[in-house]
Write a protein that holds these residues in place. Structure first.
Motif, PDB file in Angstrom:
ATOM      1  N   TRP A  82      45.407  45.026  41.624  1.00 50.77           N
ATOM      2  CA  TRP A  82      46.034  43.749  41.753  1.00 50.77           C
ATOM      3  C   TRP A  82      46.136  42.671  40.202  1.00 50.77           C
ATOM      4  O   TRP A  82      46.340  41.409  39.711  1.00 50.77           O
ATOM      5  CB  TRP A  82      44.919  42.973  41.983  1.00 50.77           C
ATOM      6  CG  TRP A  82      44.583  42.891  43.742  1.00 50.77           C
ATOM      7  CD1 TRP A  82      45.106  43.139  44.503  1.00 50.77           C
ATOM      8  CD2 TRP A  82      43.232  42.636  44.599  1.00 50.77           C
ATOM      9  NE1 TRP A  82      44.810  43.294  45.736  1.00 50.77           N
ATOM     10  CE2 TRP A  82      43.916  42.762  46.297  1.00 50.77           C
ATOM     11  CE3 TRP A  82      42.631  42.045  44.106  1.00 50.77           C
ATOM     12  CZ2 TRP A  82      42.493  42.486  46.741  1.00 50.77           C
ATOM     13  CZ3 TRP A  82      41.450  41.114  44.913  1.00 50.77           C
ATOM     14  CH2 TRP A  82      41.694  42.045  46.827  1.00 50.77           C
ATOM     15  N   SER A  83      45.473  44.317  39.379  1.00 57.00           N
ATOM     16  CA  SER A  83      45.473  43.481  37.392  1.00 57.00           C
ATOM     17  C   SER A  83      44.779  42.658  37.462  1.00 57.00           C
ATOM     18  O   SER A  83      44.610  41.240  36.882  1.00 57.00           O
ATOM     19  CB  SER A  83      47.249  42.833  37.552  1.00 57.00           C
ATOM     20  OG  SER A  83      47.895  44.229  37.234  1.00 57.00           O
ATOM     21  N   GLU A  84      43.327  42.620  37.776  1.00 60.69           N
ATOM     22  CA  GLU A  84      42.064  41.555  37.659  1.00 60.69           C
ATOM     23  C   GLU A  84      40.668  41.936  36.912  1.00 60.69           C
ATOM     24  O   GLU A  84      41.008  43.294  37.515  1.00 60.69           O
ATOM     25  CB  GLU A  84      42.339  40.842  39.083  1.00 60.69           C
ATOM     26  CG  GLU A  84      43.209  39.905  39.642  1.00 60.69           C
ATOM     27  CD  GLU A  84      43.711  38.307  39.238  1.00 60.69           C
ATOM     28  OE1 GLU A  84      42.500  38.150  38.593  1.00 60.69           O
ATOM     29  OE2 GLU A  84      44.766  37.742  39.449  1.00 60.69           O
ATOM     30  N   GLN A 122      42.488  47.238  39.829  1.00 63.10           N
ATOM     31  CA  GLN A 122      43.455  48.113  38.680  1.00 63.10           C
ATOM     32  C   GLN A 122      44.663  47.920  39.707  1.00 63.10           C
ATOM     33  O   GLN A 122      45.434  47.138  39.418  1.00 63.10           O
ATOM     34  CB  GLN A 122      43.208  49.420  39.034  1.00 63.10           C
ATOM     35  CG  GLN A 122      42.633  49.884  38.099  1.00 63.10           C
ATOM     36  CD  GLN A 122      41.739  52.047  38.071  1.00 63.10           C
ATOM     37  OE1 GLN A 122      43.074  52.090  38.961  1.00 63.10           O
ATOM     38  NE2 GLN A 122      41.556  51.819  37.216  1.00 63.10           N
TER      39      GLN A 122
END
Length: 77
Positions: free
Chosen positions: A51-53, A49
């Motif tokens: 790192w938006s990965e 969440q």
């Protein structure tokens, strides 16, 4: 560390190739019980969440970080 805003902000600033996970178990608590090593997966979910990965990419990054650390230590011995 990743449950609070301050810890999440720090994790967002860390170089991703230097991050490793750990649980602080058995002293830390997860759901009212002592944390176990396999609870470190929760950190991968939180980092996903932050790192938006996707989680699988975070797990791959963390695994690569651990391999680089252990290989560099083995090479220096």
């Amino acid at each position: 560390m990743l449950a609070g805003d301050k810890g999440r902000a720090l994790a967002a600033k860390m170089p991703r190739d230097r991050v490793l996970t750990e649980t602080d178990g058995p002293f830390a608590q997860v759901g009212g019980r002592a944390a176990w090593p396999w609870d470190a997966d929760r950190a991968a979910e939180a980092l996903s969440q932050i790192w938006s990965e996707p989680v699988n990419m975070v797990q791959r990054q963390l695994g690569g970080n651990l391999r680089r650390l252990t290989n560099s230590r083995a090479a220096s011995e």
